[in-house]
Design a protein around this motif. Structure first.
Motif, PDB file in Angstrom:
ATOM      1  N   LEU A   1       0.836  -1.200   0.000  1.00  0.00           N
ATOM      2  CA  LEU A   1       0.000   0.000   0.000  1.00  0.00           C
ATOM      3  C   LEU A   1       0.871   1.250   0.000  1.00  0.00           C
ATOM      4  CD1 LEU A   1      -2.858   1.316   0.432  1.00  0.00           C
ATOM      5  CD2 LEU A   1      -2.442   1.065   2.889  1.00  0.00           C
ATOM      6  N   LEU A   2       0.485   2.231  -0.815  1.00  0.00           N
ATOM      7  CA  LEU A   2       1.165   3.527  -0.859  1.00  0.00           C
ATOM      8  C   LEU A   2       0.165   4.617  -0.494  1.00  0.00           C
ATOM      9  CD1 LEU A   2       3.509   5.457  -1.538  1.00  0.00           C
ATOM     10  CD2 LEU A   2       2.806   5.337  -3.947  1.00  0.00           C
ATOM     11  N   LEU A   3       0.513   5.419   0.508  1.00  0.00           N
ATOM     12  CA  LEU A   3      -0.311   6.545   0.943  1.00  0.00           C
ATOM     13  C   LEU A   3       0.300   7.834   0.416  1.00  0.00           C
ATOM     14  CD1 LEU A   3      -0.825   5.471   4.686  1.00  0.00           C
ATOM     15  CD2 LEU A   3      -2.287   4.933   2.719  1.00  0.00           C
ATOM     16  N   VAL A   4      -0.500   8.633  -0.292  1.00  0.00           N
ATOM     17  CA  VAL A   4      -0.024   9.887  -0.883  1.00  0.00           C
ATOM     18  C   VAL A   4      -0.861  11.025  -0.320  1.00  0.00           C
ATOM     19  CG1 VAL A   4       0.444  11.140  -3.019  1.00  0.00           C
ATOM     20  CG2 VAL A   4       0.588   8.644  -2.988  1.00  0.00           C
ATOM     21  N   GLY A   5      -0.191  12.019   0.243  1.00  0.00           N
ATOM     22  CA  GLY A   5      -0.927  13.145   0.792  1.00  0.00           C
ATOM     23  C   GLY A   5      -0.003  14.214   1.334  1.00  0.00           C
ATOM     24  N   PRO A   6      -0.539  15.369   1.653  1.00  0.00           N
ATOM     25  CA  PRO A   6       0.267  16.484   2.146  1.00  0.00           C
ATOM     26  C   PRO A   6       0.754  16.242   3.563  1.00  0.00           C
ATOM     27  CG  PRO A   6      -2.054  17.050   2.234  1.00  0.00           C
ATOM     28  CD  PRO A   6      -1.971  15.732   1.536  1.00  0.00           C
ATOM     29  N   PRO A   7       1.720  17.026   4.034  1.00  0.00           N
ATOM     30  CA  PRO A   7       2.202  16.884   5.412  1.00  0.00           C
ATOM     31  C   PRO A   7       1.074  17.110   6.419  1.00  0.00           C
ATOM     32  CG  PRO A   7       3.674  18.288   4.123  1.00  0.00           C
ATOM     33  CD  PRO A   7       2.462  18.065   3.289  1.00  0.00           C
ATOM     34  N   GLY A   8       1.068  16.308   7.478  1.00  0.00           N
ATOM     35  CA  GLY A   8       0.088  16.489   8.534  1.00  0.00           C
ATOM     36  C   GLY A   8      -1.266  15.880   8.270  1.00  0.00           C
ATOM     37  N   SER A   9      -1.412  15.140   7.181  1.00  0.00           N
ATOM     38  CA  SER A   9      -2.712  14.553   6.869  1.00  0.00           C
ATOM     39  C   SER A   9      -2.953  13.232   7.598  1.00  0.00           C
ATOM     40  CB  SER A   9      -2.847  14.334   5.353  1.00  0.00           C
ATOM     41  OG  SER A   9      -1.788  13.523   4.869  1.00  0.00           O
ATOM     42  N   GLY A  10      -1.933  12.680   8.262  1.00  0.00           N
ATOM     43  CA  GLY A  10      -2.109  11.476   9.068  1.00  0.00           C
ATOM     44  C   GLY A  10      -1.575  10.204   8.444  1.00  0.00           C
ATOM     45  N   LYS A  11      -0.689  10.317   7.465  1.00  0.00           N
ATOM     46  CA  LYS A  11      -0.169   9.128   6.786  1.00  0.00           C
ATOM     47  C   LYS A  11       0.600   8.225   7.756  1.00  0.00           C
ATOM     48  CE  LYS A  11       2.221  11.484   3.763  1.00  0.00           C
ATOM     49  NZ  LYS A  11       1.901  12.841   4.219  1.00  0.00           N
TER      50      LYS A  11
ATOM     51  N   LEU B   1       6.733   1.004  -8.693  1.00  0.00           N
ATOM     52  CA  LEU B   1       5.335   1.383  -8.491  1.00  0.00           C
ATOM     53  C   LEU B   1       4.400   0.275  -8.960  1.00  0.00           C
ATOM     54  CD1 LEU B   1       3.479   3.702  -7.567  1.00  0.00           C
ATOM     55  CD2 LEU B   1       3.475   4.523  -9.924  1.00  0.00           C
ATOM     56  N   ASP B   2       4.827  -0.463  -9.969  1.00  0.00           N
ATOM     57  CA  ASP B   2       4.004  -1.551 -10.492  1.00  0.00           C
ATOM     58  C   ASP B   2       3.834  -2.658  -9.469  1.00  0.00           C
ATOM     59  OD1 ASP B   2       2.518  -2.012 -12.794  1.00  0.00           O
ATOM     60  OD2 ASP B   2       3.910  -3.543 -13.513  1.00  0.00           O
ATOM     61  N   ARG B   3       4.718  -2.738  -8.491  1.00  0.00           N
ATOM     62  CA  ARG B   3       4.636  -3.766  -7.448  1.00  0.00           C
ATOM     63  C   ARG B   3       3.810  -3.313  -6.243  1.00  0.00           C
ATOM     64  NH1 ARG B   3       8.976  -4.789 -10.496  1.00  0.00           N
ATOM     65  NH2 ARG B   3       9.751  -6.929 -10.643  1.00  0.00           N
ATOM     66  N   ILE B   4       3.309  -2.101  -6.296  1.00  0.00           N
ATOM     67  CA  ILE B   4       2.407  -1.602  -5.255  1.00  0.00           C
ATOM     68  C   ILE B   4       0.980  -1.968  -5.642  1.00  0.00           C
ATOM     69  CG2 ILE B   4       1.574   0.423  -4.028  1.00  0.00           C
ATOM     70  CD1 ILE B   4       4.432  -0.169  -3.392  1.00  0.00           C
ATOM     71  N   ASP B   5       0.287  -2.705  -4.805  1.00  0.00           N
ATOM     72  CA  ASP B   5      -1.068  -3.159  -5.125  1.00  0.00           C
ATOM     73  C   ASP B   5      -2.086  -2.027  -5.063  1.00  0.00           C
ATOM     74  OD1 ASP B   5      -0.891  -6.456  -4.777  1.00  0.00           O
ATOM     75  OD2 ASP B   5       0.525  -5.348  -3.535  1.00  0.00           O
ATOM     76  N   MET B   6      -1.928  -1.123  -4.097  1.00  0.00           N
ATOM     77  CA  MET B   6      -2.941  -0.107  -3.855  1.00  0.00           C
ATOM     78  C   MET B   6      -2.275   1.239  -3.586  1.00  0.00           C
ATOM     79  SD  MET B   6      -5.156  -2.422  -1.164  1.00  0.00           S
ATOM     80  CE  MET B   6      -6.433  -1.202  -0.939  1.00  0.00           C
ATOM     81  N   VAL B   7      -2.829   2.288  -4.213  1.00  0.00           N
ATOM     82  CA  VAL B   7      -2.363   3.657  -3.961  1.00  0.00           C
ATOM     83  C   VAL B   7      -3.570   4.468  -3.506  1.00  0.00           C
ATOM     84  CG1 VAL B   7      -1.244   5.704  -4.907  1.00  0.00           C
ATOM     85  CG2 VAL B   7      -0.596   3.437  -5.737  1.00  0.00           C
ATOM     86  N   VAL B   8      -3.445   5.121  -2.352  1.00  0.00           N
ATOM     87  CA  VAL B   8      -4.577   5.831  -1.758  1.00  0.00           C
ATOM     88  C   VAL B   8      -4.171   7.263  -1.458  1.00  0.00           C
ATOM     89  CG1 VAL B   8      -6.253   5.851   0.116  1.00  0.00           C
ATOM     90  CG2 VAL B   8      -5.371   3.678  -0.725  1.00  0.00           C
ATOM     91  N   GLU B   9      -5.050   8.180  -1.794  1.00  0.00           N
ATOM     92  CA  GLU B   9      -4.812   9.586  -1.483  1.00  0.00           C
ATOM     93  C   GLU B   9      -5.333   9.897  -0.079  1.00  0.00           C
ATOM     94  OE1 GLU B   9      -5.576  14.039  -3.368  1.00  0.00           O
ATOM     95  OE2 GLU B   9      -6.620  12.298  -4.196  1.00  0.00           O
ATOM     96  N   VAL B  10      -4.472  10.510   0.723  1.00  0.00           N
ATOM     97  CA  VAL B  10      -4.840  10.899   2.089  1.00  0.00           C
ATOM     98  C   VAL B  10      -5.077  12.401   2.084  1.00  0.00           C
ATOM     99  CG1 VAL B  10      -4.169  10.841   4.519  1.00  0.00           C
ATOM    100  CG2 VAL B  10      -3.360   9.052   2.964  1.00  0.00           C
TER     101      VAL B  10
END
Length: 515
Positions: free
Chosen positions: A214-224, A379-388
């Motif tokens: 899993l990859l979490l993408v989001g701005p600083p302080g969003s709780g990743k 990145l192809d080996r990451i199953d899920m990418v989620v925006e935080v």
């Protein structure tokens, strides 16, 4: 006089029996140690000599030869001090020879004769069990590690004198059972403490249920980071076999938090961004265990993913696929388990706020250069990418954080049980670890789901690996729903997690150009 007894060593994370031959004969006084010892083993000559004298046993002024067999295996560490000393005492007539044949002897001696705690006792005790030995004499602090083993008696000793007394009829000290509870770790993170973020929580549940990266993408302080730290709390409680395996790994690495107690929680490893490839994968002198092996059966968290060196990230590609890492050295080849759940977190750009045009000061080129630090094959080996997304004031001020980790974990356990029954290859074989043949057999699509996946494949330009990963994630979503076949809504949700990586890497380009 000639005496033979047994000790053990650790090769990788596996134990290996070492036969120690001690010969004390007339001749010019000298002490020879042969059998490919390293410097720490050769130094045992002085430790043993001094420990025998300080223990009141004296030291024979004769020709002493000690052979460590097999001679083609490099002997490392002070584990052979105790058996060498006992072998010399047996040659002096202080210990019955038959008592030495029933056990394996491990331990470092201090100059006063104390037997000090050491690393790797559990895999050596397991090898003693497999080899049919009845007893394993170890430092008292380490004796609890092997108490769960059947068929081998763990005997803990405090010093050389106590070992001699036990071999001549004394009673061993009481040892705490390794199944006992560890000390209270204090407060442990819980999913119920996280406010808002229902989409990310759902993604964490799916990743935990199917073993998906899993990859979490989001701005600083969003709780990743806060969310990632709670991934381990929703994973199933490790079984006794898994606890044994984890304890064996951490015993070899010398990282057991409490001696004599099996590891009871799944590991959570979060290495720093400046880590080297050898520290992450394993290697260096003695082929030490790396972070991915220490994260086996648990979570490996890579925060600020683009800040890791490119070669370090690329080195993870093979272990992520195979669940094991192979370390080759001149003297041996070691294979370490590394079936971990990867959770990574990153900002969308260098400043962290892209595509928020009010806060982001990065140009389109800067955004692209930052995001291209993550290669396509990785990145192809990451199953899920989620925006935080950042939380609103209402979400932060809300008192209730939602479901607890225990509630989420109950659904995860049920989903994994379905996988175990269906796959028939053990609980550790989650959907995320299925091979291509198993994907074709177990990931059956309904007609509408197949048509939707065909459209998504063409629209997003998926690779064969990405296609299989979408199927695996959809299979896990169906397992959480209790469905036998993969439906259209299962595929739709899985494609959403897979397509976000494409959107995130390209999202907002038009807006940025207009800016």
């Amino acid at each position: 006089m000639y005496v033979e007894l047994c000790s053990a060593s650790v090769s990788g994370i596996e134990g290996r029996i070492i036969r120690i031959e001690v010969d004390v004969s007339e001749g010019f006084p000298r002490f020879d140690l042969v059998g490919l010892p390293d410097s720490s083993v050769r130094e045992s000559v002085e430790r043993v000599r001094t420990a025998l004298r300080n223990g009141g046993y004296g030291f024979p002024y004769k020709r002493i030869t000690v052979n460590l067999s097999p001679a083609d295996l490099r002997k490392v560490g002070p584990v052979y001090d105790l058996p060498i000393a006992l072998g010399i005492l047996a040659c002096m007539g202080r210990i019955p020879l038959d008592r030495l044949q029933e056990g394996v002897f491990l331990g470092e001696l201090s100059l006063s004769g104390e037997v000090r705690a050491m690393h790797g006792v559990l895999p050596m005790a397991m090898e003693a069990q497999r080899s049919g030995f009845k007893a394993c004499y170890v430092p008292l602090e380490n004796a609890g590690e092997g108490m769960v083993l059947q068929g081998v008696r763990m005997v803990g000793v405090r010093n050389l004198g106590e070992a001699v007394d036990l071999l001549t009829g004394g009673k061993p000290p009481r040892i705490r059972n390794g199944k006992g509870k560890p000390k209270d770790p204090g407060h442990f993170p819980d999913m119920g403490e996280v406010r808002g973020q229902p989409v990310v929580k759902r993604a964490l549940e799916i990743a935990a249920a199917g073993g998906h990266n899993l990859l979490l993408v989001g701005p600083p302080g969003s709780g990743k980071s806060m969310l990632a730290e709670r991934m381990g709390t929703i994973l199933p409680v490790p079984s006794l076999e898994e606890r044994m395996e984890l304890t064996r790994i951490y015993s070899v690495a010398g990282k057991l938090e409490e001696a004599g107690v099996l590891v009871s929680r799944r590991p959570f490893r979060a290495p720093h961004q400046n880590i080297s490839a050898a520290a992450l994968l394993g290697g260096g002198r003695g082929a030490k265990l790396g972070e991915i092996t220490l994260a086996h059966q648990g979570v490996l968290f890579l925060d600020e993913l683009p800040e890791f060196r490119r070669d370090v990230l690329e080195s993870l590609r093979q272990p992520m696929e195979k669940g094991a890492v192979t370390i080759s050295r001149v003297g041996a080849v070691h294979s370490y388990p590394s079936r971990f759940l990867l959770v990574a977190a990153m900002n969308p750009c260098a400043c962290g706020y892209y595509p928020d045009l009010k806060k982001c000061g990065c140009s389109l080129g800067e955004v692209e250069r930052y995001q291209k630090r993550i290669s396509g094959p990785f990145l192809d080996r990451i199953d899920m990418v989620v925006e935080v997304r950042p939380l609103t004031f209402e979400e932060l001020a809300r008192g209730n954080g939602g479901e607890t980790s225990a509630q989420v974990r109950e659904r995860v356990v049920q989903a994994r049980h379905r996988q175990q029954v269906r796959n028939g290859v053990g609980q550790e074989r989650t959907n995320g670890a299925l091979e291509a043949e198993q994907v074709q057999k177990h990931c059956l699509l309904e007609a509408a789901a197949g048509r939707l996946l065909e459209k998504a494949f063409a629209m997003h330009g998926m690779s064969a690996r990405a296609y299989h990963k979408v199927l695996k994630v959809a299979r896990t979503i169906a397992d959480l729903d209790g469905a036998d076949a993969i439906g259209e809504r299962h595929v739709a949700e899985a494609v959403q997690y897979r397509s976000l990586d494409r959107n995130c890497w390209a999202k907002g380009h038009v807006d940025m150009e207009e800016r």
